[in-house]
Design a protein around this motif. Structure first.
Motif, PDB file in Angstrom:
ATOM      1  N   UNK A  40      19.940   9.442  -3.920  1.00  0.00           N
ATOM      2  CA  UNK A  40      19.311   9.683  -2.628  1.00  0.00           C
ATOM      3  C   UNK A  40      17.789   9.710  -2.772  1.00  0.00           C
ATOM      4  N   UNK A  41      17.307  10.298  -3.873  1.00  0.00           N
ATOM      5  CA  UNK A  41      15.858  10.361  -4.110  1.00  0.00           C
ATOM      6  C   UNK A  41      15.267   8.972  -4.314  1.00  0.00           C
ATOM      7  N   UNK A  42      16.055   8.057  -4.886  1.00  0.00           N
ATOM      8  CA  UNK A  42      15.580   6.684  -5.070  1.00  0.00           C
ATOM      9  C   UNK A  42      15.334   6.001  -3.729  1.00  0.00           C
ATOM     10  N   UNK A  43      16.196   6.278  -2.777  1.00  0.00           N
ATOM     11  CA  UNK A  43      16.124   5.606  -1.485  1.00  0.00           C
ATOM     12  C   UNK A  43      15.195   6.318  -0.498  1.00  0.00           C
ATOM     13  N   UNK A  68       3.404   4.212   3.426  1.00  0.00           N
ATOM     14  CA  UNK A  68       2.613   3.609   2.352  1.00  0.00           C
ATOM     15  C   UNK A  68       3.427   3.511   1.072  1.00  0.00           C
ATOM     16  N   UNK A  69       4.148   4.562   0.745  1.00  0.00           N
ATOM     17  CA  UNK A  69       4.976   4.557  -0.473  1.00  0.00           C
ATOM     18  C   UNK A  69       6.019   3.439  -0.427  1.00  0.00           C
ATOM     19  N   UNK A  70       6.613   3.233   0.731  1.00  0.00           N
ATOM     20  CA  UNK A  70       7.626   2.178   0.877  1.00  0.00           C
ATOM     21  C   UNK A  70       7.001   0.801   0.700  1.00  0.00           C
ATOM     22  N   UNK A  71       5.798   0.605   1.249  1.00  0.00           N
ATOM     23  CA  UNK A  71       5.104  -0.671   1.072  1.00  0.00           C
ATOM     24  C   UNK A  71       4.854  -0.967  -0.403  1.00  0.00           C
ATOM     25  N   UNK A  72       4.407   0.039  -1.129  1.00  0.00           N
ATOM     26  CA  UNK A  72       4.115  -0.143  -2.554  1.00  0.00           C
ATOM     27  C   UNK A  72       5.388  -0.454  -3.331  1.00  0.00           C
ATOM     28  N   UNK A  73       6.481   0.226  -2.998  1.00  0.00           N
ATOM     29  CA  UNK A  73       7.746  -0.002  -3.691  1.00  0.00           C
ATOM     30  C   UNK A  73       8.269  -1.416  -3.460  1.00  0.00           C
ATOM     31  N   UNK A  74       8.215  -1.861  -2.214  1.00  0.00           N
ATOM     32  CA  UNK A  74       8.846  -3.138  -1.861  1.00  0.00           C
ATOM     33  C   UNK A  74       8.083  -4.361  -2.363  1.00  0.00           C
ATOM     34  N   UNK A  79      -1.376  -4.772  -3.633  1.00  0.00           N
ATOM     35  CA  UNK A  79      -2.754  -4.347  -3.862  1.00  0.00           C
ATOM     36  C   UNK A  79      -3.273  -3.821  -2.543  1.00  0.00           C
ATOM     37  N   UNK A  80      -3.745  -2.583  -2.548  1.00  0.00           N
ATOM     38  CA  UNK A  80      -4.176  -2.040  -1.273  1.00  0.00           C
ATOM     39  C   UNK A  80      -4.961  -0.753  -1.388  1.00  0.00           C
ATOM     40  N   UNK A  81      -5.524  -0.381  -0.267  1.00  0.00           N
ATOM     41  CA  UNK A  81      -6.400   0.779  -0.161  1.00  0.00           C
ATOM     42  C   UNK A  81      -5.711   1.890   0.646  1.00  0.00           C
ATOM     43  N   UNK A  82      -5.621   3.060   0.049  1.00  0.00           N
ATOM     44  CA  UNK A  82      -5.169   4.234   0.803  1.00  0.00           C
ATOM     45  C   UNK A  82      -6.418   4.800   1.474  1.00  0.00           C
ATOM     46  N   UNK A 102       8.462   4.998  -8.312  1.00  0.00           N
ATOM     47  CA  UNK A 102       8.711   3.653  -8.822  1.00  0.00           C
ATOM     48  C   UNK A 102       9.514   3.717 -10.116  1.00  0.00           C
ATOM     49  N   UNK A 103       9.107   4.628 -11.002  1.00  0.00           N
ATOM     50  CA  UNK A 103       9.840   4.816 -12.269  1.00  0.00           C
ATOM     51  C   UNK A 103      11.277   5.245 -11.990  1.00  0.00           C
ATOM     52  N   UNK A 104      11.455   6.137 -11.018  1.00  0.00           N
ATOM     53  CA  UNK A 104      12.792   6.609 -10.641  1.00  0.00           C
ATOM     54  C   UNK A 104      13.662   5.442 -10.186  1.00  0.00           C
TER      55      UNK A 104
END
Length: 513
Positions: A40-43, A68-74, A79-82, A102-104
Motif C-alpha cells: 500500500x505504501x508503494x502505491x 509532485x511525488x507522483x510525477x517524479x515516480x512516473x 527534471x523539474x523545479x519544486x 522511489x527506493x521502496x
C-alpha cells in the motif's frame, strides 16, 4: 574533535533520537499485514509518509506534495523545479520522502544531494541517512540498513542497496560512481543564495555546471534531477535553467492568496499565520519568500525608493515617444542561447511635460529577431496618430542587424517600420550617470504601474540597481534608458511653445535606414 564537528555530531544524535521516539511499530502486526502495508505504501505516498515518517507528518500531506511525488515516480527522466513557497516542505519531500519512496518502489537509487558546500550537503543528507540508520518501521519492514564499513558522512550505502552521497556545488562529479553504479537522482537544494543573486556571472557558471557536470554524470535508465528552491529574486540561475529548458517541469506553488490569505497548505497553516508574517516581515519580503514575487533591492547609486509607479498619461498626450534598442548578439550553445550573452534591451519612454515615463520594455537574453518583432508589434498596437522614434546605436548598425530587421518586417508585414541611428560615443557608465542619476533623484522618471510585476521590467531594474563604480553586472537596459532619455530631453528643452505632442509633425528623423 573540532568544535564544529562536535556540534554536527550532536545535531545528528538529536535526529536519531527524534526518529526513534517518533516511530511506533505495531508488535502484533503479522507478516501478511506487514507485506500488505508495504504494498500500500508503494502505491500511496500519503500512506508511505504516515507509516515511515510520522515524525514529519505533524500535518496531513498537501495535495501538491502528493502530485509532485507522483510525477517524479512516473517519469524515469524527470527534471523539474519544486518552486514552492517557503515553509511548504520542499527539502523534506525532495531529499527524504521522494528518494525513499522511489527506493521502496524498487527503483535503483544512487541519490546525490547537492548543497552550496559539501558541509551543507552532508548536513542535509544526514536526515535521510538517520532514517535508514534507526527508523524503527524501516528496520522492521526491511531489516537493518546501516552497512558496516559503508557508513561515512559524505557517502553511505545501505544493506538494501540505497546509495547516498553529499556533494558541494561546483565539485567535480565526472566519473562519479560506486562500483558500476552512477548517480540516478540529484537534488540541488537551496543553491540560490543572497550572494549568487548579486552575481550574474556566477549564475551563468551554475547553469553550466548543471548542464555539463550533473546531467553528464548520469547514464542509466533512471535519471532524475530536482531543484527544491523558492524563486525569490528577479534574476536567478534557476530561472535561467527553466528558460533554457522549457520541457523541464516548473511545479509552482504559492504559499497563500495575497488577497484572502487563504493558505495553500491548509492542513498546516491558517490565514492568521500569513497575516502575521506580512506584518512582521513586511508585505514585499513576505511575498518574495512565500509567493515568488521577486523583491528588488536598490543599489549604491540608484535606489529602489527612486522608482515611482504611476498611471500613464494618455498615449497621444506625450510630447514624444522614444524607443531605443540596445543590440545583443546572443551566442549559442547547441540549440540554446548562451546565458553569458548580453540582453537585447528595448526600452520605450514617453516625454510628458518635464517628466519621462517608461511605457513598456523588452529585456531578454535572446536573438535579435524577437526584439525587432517586439518593436513592430508595439508600433502596430498604437493609434494611427501616435508615432514612435525607434532608435539603435550606430555602432551596431551592420548588415546582420539590417537583415534581421528586414526579415521581421516581411514576416509581420510592416514595410513602414524604420530605425534611426543614434550617434553617442560617451563612456557608458558616465552616460548612464549623467542622464539618469539626477532625474531619478528628482522624481522626474516614472514607471508604468502595469509593469510592476513584468519580468522584463524587473530585470531592467535589477541591472539599474547594479550600476556603480567598477560594476561588472549587465547594463543593457540602463544603457538603452540613457540613450532614449537623452533623445527625449530635446523635447523638453527645445520644443516650440504650444507644441503639446510629437504627432504635430514637427519632428524629423535623421540617418534613417
Amino acid at each position: 574533535m573540532k568544535k564544529e564537528d562536535k556540534k554536527a555530531l550532536e545535531r545528528y544524535q538529536k535526529k536519531l533520537e527524534l526518529i526513534q521516539q517518533g516511530g511506533q511499530v505495531n508488535a502484533f502486526e503479522t507478516d501478511h499485514q506487514r507485506q500488505a502495508a508495504i504494498e500500500k505504501a508503494k502505491k500511496d505516498v500519503r500512506f508511505c509518509v504516515k507509516r515511515y515518517f510520522p515524525h514529519y507528518a505533524t500535518s496531513e500531506c498537501a495535495d501538491f506534495q502528493i502530485a509532485f511525488a507522483i510525477m517524479v515516480l512516473k517519469d524515469s527522466n524527470f527534471t523539474g523545479f519544486a518552486k514552492w513557497g517557503r515553509g511548504l516542505a520542499k527539502s523534506v519531500w525532495c531529499n527524504i520522502i521522494i528518494p525513499f519512496w522511489l527506493w521502496l518502489n524498487g527503483i535503483d537509487m544512487y541519490f546525490v544531494l547537492v548543497g552550496v558546500s559539501e558541509k551543507k550537503a552532508i548536513q542535509l543528507l544526514s536526515d535521510l541517512k538517520a532514517e535508514f540508520e534507526v527508523n524503527p518501521q524501516i528496520i522492521a519492514d526491511f531489516g537493518e540498513q546501516k552497512k558496516p564499513g559503508s557508513w561515512n558522512d559524505e557517502l553511505w550505502v545501505t544493506n538494501g542497496g540505497f546509495i547516498g552521497q553529499a556533494l558541494g556545488f561546483g565539485q567535480s562529479c565526472r566519473g562519479l560512481r560506486v562500483g558500476p553504479k552512477r548517480p540516478s537522482m540529484y537534488s540541488c537544494d537551496d543553491l540560490e543564495t543572497k550572494k549568487t543573486i548579486k552575481n550574474e556571472k556566477r549564475q551563468d557558471e551554475m547553469v553550466e555546471y548543471v548542464e555539463e557536470e550533473l546531467l553528464a554524470s548520469m547514464d542509466g535508465e533512471n535519471e532524475r534531477l530536482l531543484f527544491p528552491n523558492n524563486w525569490f529574486a528577479p534574476v536567478m540561475f534557476l530561472k535561467k535553467l527553466a528558460a533554457k529548458h522549457p520541457d523541464w517541469v516548473v511545479h509552482e506553488v504559492k504559499a497563500y492568496d495575497p488577497i484572502t490569505y487563504e493558505p495553500r497548505w491548509k492542513e498546516k497553516y491558517t490565514k492568521a499565520y500569513y497575516r502575521r508574517k506580512e506584518k512582521k516581515m513586511g508585505v514585499t519580503s513576505a511575498k518574495s519568500e512565500y509567493n515568488h514575487e521577486a523583491k528588488l533591492k536598490g543599489g549604491k547609486i540608484f535606489k529602489s525608493e527612486y522608482v515611482q509607479w504611476v498611471k500613464l498619461p494618455r498615449i497621444d498626450h506625450f510630447k514624444a515617444i522614444i524607443c531605443h534598442w540596445d543590440v545583443a548578439y546572443a551566442g549559442r550553445v547547441g540549440n540554446h542561447i548562451n546565458d553569458g550573452s548580453d540582453y537585447n534591451a528595448v526600452r520605450i519612454w514617453g516625454v510628458y511635460k518635464e517628466e519621462f515615463y517608461l511605457i513598456h520594455c523588452f529585456v531578454q537574453q535572446t536573438k535579435m529577431l524577437p526584439a525587432v518583432k517586439y518593436m513592430i508589434e508595439f508600433k502596430k498596437s498604437l493609434p494611427k496618430n501616435v508615432d514612435v522614434d525607434f532608435r539603435v546605436e550606430s555602432q551596431f548598425w551592420n548588415d546582420e542587424v539590417r537583415r534581421t530587421v528586414e526579415d521581421a518586417k516581411r514576416e509581420l508585414n510592416a514595410p513602414e517600420f524604420n530605425l534611426t541611428e543614434s550617434h553617442n560615443k560617451r563612456n557608458k557608465f558616465r552616460k548612464i550617470i549623467d542622464e539618469l542619476e539626477a532625474r531619478y533623484q528628482n522624481g522626474r522618471i516614472k514607471y508604468n504601474i502595469k509593469l510592476k510585476h513584468h519580468k522584463d521590467t524587473q530585470i531592467g531594474m535589477q541591472q539599474l540597481f547594479g550600476i556603480h563604480h567598477g560594476y561588472t553586472t549587465k547594463d543593457d537596459a540602463p544603457d538603452a534608458d540613457a540613450e532614449a532619455i537623452h533623445e527625449g530631453a530635446k523635447y523638453i528643452y527645445s520644443a516650440p511653445e504650444g507644441q503639446d505632442s510629437w504627432n504635430s509633425g514637427k519632428m524629423k528623423s535623421v540617418n534613417q535606414w
